[in-house]
Design a protein around this motif. Structure first.
Motif, short mmCIF file in Angstrom:
data_model
loop_
_atom_site.label_atom_id
_atom_site.label_comp_id
_atom_site.label_asym_id
_atom_site.label_seq_id
_atom_site.Cartn_x
_atom_site.Cartn_y
_atom_site.Cartn_z
N ALA A 129 0.70 -1.42 0.14
CA ALA A 129 0.01 0.34 -0.09
C ALA A 129 0.74 1.17 0.39
O ALA A 129 0.66 2.53 -0.50
CB ALA A 129 -0.83 -0.25 1.47
N ASP A 130 1.54 0.98 0.84
CA ASP A 130 2.57 2.40 0.95
C ASP A 130 3.79 2.77 -0.19
O ASP A 130 4.47 3.87 -0.40
CB ASP A 130 3.96 2.26 2.62
CG ASP A 130 3.30 2.67 3.26
OD1 ASP A 130 2.07 3.24 3.20
OD2 ASP A 130 3.25 2.21 4.57
N ASP A 174 2.67 1.68 -3.35
CA ASP A 174 1.38 2.13 -4.91
C ASP A 174 1.21 3.51 -4.08
O ASP A 174 1.60 4.26 -5.34
CB ASP A 174 0.03 0.66 -4.52
CG ASP A 174 0.44 -0.25 -4.45
OD1 ASP A 174 1.57 -0.13 -5.45
OD2 ASP A 174 -0.92 -0.70 -4.90
N ASP A 175 0.89 4.05 -3.03
CA ASP A 175 0.93 5.53 -3.57
C ASP A 175 2.08 6.50 -2.98
O ASP A 175 1.99 7.40 -2.63
CB ASP A 175 -0.61 5.83 -1.95
CG ASP A 175 0.10 5.78 -0.72
OD1 ASP A 175 1.49 5.30 -0.63
OD2 ASP A 175 -0.57 5.53 0.07
N GLY A 176 2.95 6.02 -2.75
CA GLY A 176 4.14 6.67 -3.23
C GLY A 176 4.29 7.20 -1.36
O GLY A 176 5.75 7.98 -1.37
N SER A 177 4.32 6.54 -0.46
CA SER A 177 4.71 6.61 1.06
C SER A 177 5.96 5.94 0.85
O SER A 177 6.93 6.68 1.54
CB SER A 177 4.13 6.12 1.75
OG SER A 177 2.18 6.78 1.56
N ASP A 194 8.50 5.56 -1.01
CA ASP A 194 9.72 7.04 -1.52
C ASP A 194 10.01 7.96 -0.68
O ASP A 194 10.99 8.32 -0.60
CB ASP A 194 8.52 7.50 -2.22
CG ASP A 194 8.73 6.56 -3.80
OD1 ASP A 194 9.97 5.51 -3.64
OD2 ASP A 194 8.37 6.90 -4.68
N VAL A 195 9.00 8.47 0.12
CA VAL A 195 9.32 9.30 1.34
C VAL A 195 9.95 9.03 2.69
O VAL A 195 10.82 9.92 3.17
CB VAL A 195 7.88 10.27 1.56
CG1 VAL A 195 8.15 11.73 2.66
CG2 VAL A 195 7.18 10.58 0.19
N MET A 196 9.04 7.95 2.75
CA MET A 196 9.84 7.38 4.22
C MET A 196 11.32 6.97 4.29
O MET A 196 12.55 7.06 4.73
CB MET A 196 9.11 5.79 4.21
CG MET A 196 8.03 6.17 5.67
SD MET A 196 6.79 4.43 5.84
CE MET A 196 5.24 4.81 5.69
N ILE A 197 11.88 6.17 3.00
CA ILE A 197 12.76 5.68 2.35
C ILE A 197 13.39 6.99 3.40
O ILE A 197 15.05 6.25 3.70
CB ILE A 197 12.96 4.51 0.72
CG1 ILE A 197 12.57 4.18 1.07
CG2 ILE A 197 14.62 4.90 0.69
CD1 ILE A 197 12.30 3.42 0.19
N ASN A 198 13.57 7.78 2.37
CA ASN A 198 14.59 8.98 2.97
C ASN A 198 14.53 9.48 4.33
O ASN A 198 14.61 10.48 4.39
CB ASN A 198 15.14 9.76 1.71
CG ASN A 198 15.40 9.75 0.61
OD1 ASN A 198 16.70 9.25 0.70
ND2 ASN A 198 15.50 9.72 -0.37
N GLY A 199 13.34 9.37 4.58
CA GLY A 199 13.11 10.20 6.07
C GLY A 199 13.95 9.82 6.54
O GLY A 199 14.74 9.11 6.77
#
Lengths: 206, 222
Positions: B73-74, B76-79, B81-86
């Motif tokens: 789910a994360d 598919d909606d691009g989340s 991508d953001v978490m990996i660089n968080g």
């Protein structure tokens, strides 16, 4: 602060997207990446985030935190909005603010939503928002945590004219604060002091 | 709010709102346990003898239910991508997501398992111990499943493949889980030895599986 890249080349599926690509973006300046479909604009941004490998060359954020990668210094806004339909717009933003080390209090999220003109939908579930409202909520994520570099992939998709000019103002304010914006787009973003990087010119869309 | 807490709270909220989490897992568990007597027959002694194994198989299948969406789910909606660089390392993201998934899907099963044990004609005294074996073993199931979920994150219909990948790896958990649960509900075998092995497997999974799942996520997503 300066984003510098040299001699970048990338291949996807055995096809060379671009090679010998070099660019620089000083603090306070924007670099607009243009080019036909399939020229490698999105791949370039994903490569800078560290999601895709470059075949050659390198890139660095000079004057940034040396401990962190360019991707960790950047806000990445891809084609997908990174919103959860089951959560409200405010909860989505509060999560990203908390997860990215920003300010997750409700007032901060409301202020960020107000800047994209959406303060009134803060308690709406994200799945009930229109495509343009989802995109604007995703743009508000850039405002709830600070990153010196914004990597934006088609940021103004689905935005109406008013929202586009509002977002141009937000980007300009970020640039005036010394940020760096790298945006892949087909539509003009309405920024002063923006350089253009054209991909796929040699192939001519062949 | 710290990044870790924010992520846990979000996972918890989504699981509670979407469903497919707590209630559906427990209902699935109930259905599995309820149809067993129809397949095995109404012999109460046999059901009581098979009870621990039935509870464990049902817990295994209900834990895997919904686990294929853990990362998808994360993704598919691009989340993702953001978490990996968080600021959170991806290994910790994995661990927190597993912890949230376990508390929303496995914990309710453990709580209701004594009731289902009674339905299978098991003696009431050892049911708390059987629930304890589930509590000790299900974290390993979730974490091993997370590796499969990470490997199949970019596949459209990855659920079945995930089950095929993961189920063989859960055999040790099943062996020691059923051994401990059977020992608890009678028999001459000791309870403590398989129970401690079960705890060891779960602790090892907590230590190792997040790294395996995070490595799989990084590798598969190119």
């Amino acid at each position: 602060m300066r984003l510098r890249a040299w001699d970048l080349a990338m291949e996807r599926g055995g096809r060379r997207l671009f090679s010998g690509l070099a660019f620089e973006a000083e603090a306070g300046s924007a670099l607009i990446v243009t080019g036909p479909n399939g020229a490698g604009k999105s791949s370039l941004l994903r490569g800078l985030c560290g999601f895709l490998p470059f075949a050659s060359g390198g890139f660095a954020l000079e004057g940034g935190d040396g401990e962190r990668t360019v991707g960790e210094e950047a806000h990445y806004l891809g084609h997908a909005d990174a919103l959860k339909g089951a959560l409200t717009a405010g909860e989505n933003l509060a999560f990203w603010a908390g997860a990215l080390g920003g300010e997750s209090r409700r007032e901060a999220c409301r202020a960020a939503l107000a800047r994209v003109g959406l303060a009134h939908v803060i308690d709406f579930p994200a799945r009930a928002l229109s495509a343009g409202q989802k995109r604007r909520t995703a743009l508000a994520r850039l405002l709830v945590a600070h990153r010196p570099l914004w990597l934006l992939d088609e940021p103004t998709t689905a935005l109406d004219a008013a929202a586009q000019s509002a977002f141009a103002g937000i980007m300009q304010a970020f640039l005036d604060d010394g940020g760096v914006v790298l945006a892949a787009t087909h539509a003009p973003l309405g920024l002063a002091r923006a350089k253009t990087l054209r991909l796929g010119a040699a192939e001519g869309g062949a | 709010m710290t990044p870790a807490l924010a992520l846990f709270a979000r996972e918890w909220r989504i699981a509670r709102r979407i469903g497919g989490g707590a209630s559906v897992g427990a209902v699935f568990f109930l259905i599995l346990v309820a149809i067993m007597p129809f397949a095995i027959g109404p012999d109460l002694n046999m059901l009581a003898r098979l009870g621990p194994a039935i509870l464990w198989i049902a817990a295994l299948l209900s834990t895997l239910l919904g686990l294929d969406r853990l990362f998808q789910a994360d993704h598919d909606d691009g989340s993702l991508d953001v978490m990996i660089n968080g600021p959170l390392p991806l290994e910790l993201v994995t661990l927190i997501k597993c912890a949230a998934h376990w508390t929303t899907s496995a914990l309710p099963l453990i709580v209701v398992s004594p009731v289902f044990g009674l339905m299978l004609g098991m003696a009431p005294e050892p049911l708390a111990l059987v629930a304890a074996t589930l509590a000790a073993g299900t974290p390993a199931l979730t974490l091993i499943g997370a590796i499969g979920a990470a490997l199949t994150v970019s596949l459209r219909r990855g659920g079945l493949l995930m089950a095929v990948l993961v189920l063989p790896l859960t055999i040790p958990v099943l062996i020691f889980g059923v051994a401990a649960a059977s020992a608890a509900s009678g028999g001459t075998a000791p309870f403590l030895t398989p129970f401690l092995m079960l705890c060891a497997i779960s602790l090892f999974a907590v230590a190792a599986a997040p790294f395996a799942a995070a490595a799989a996520l990084r590798h598969v997503r190119e």
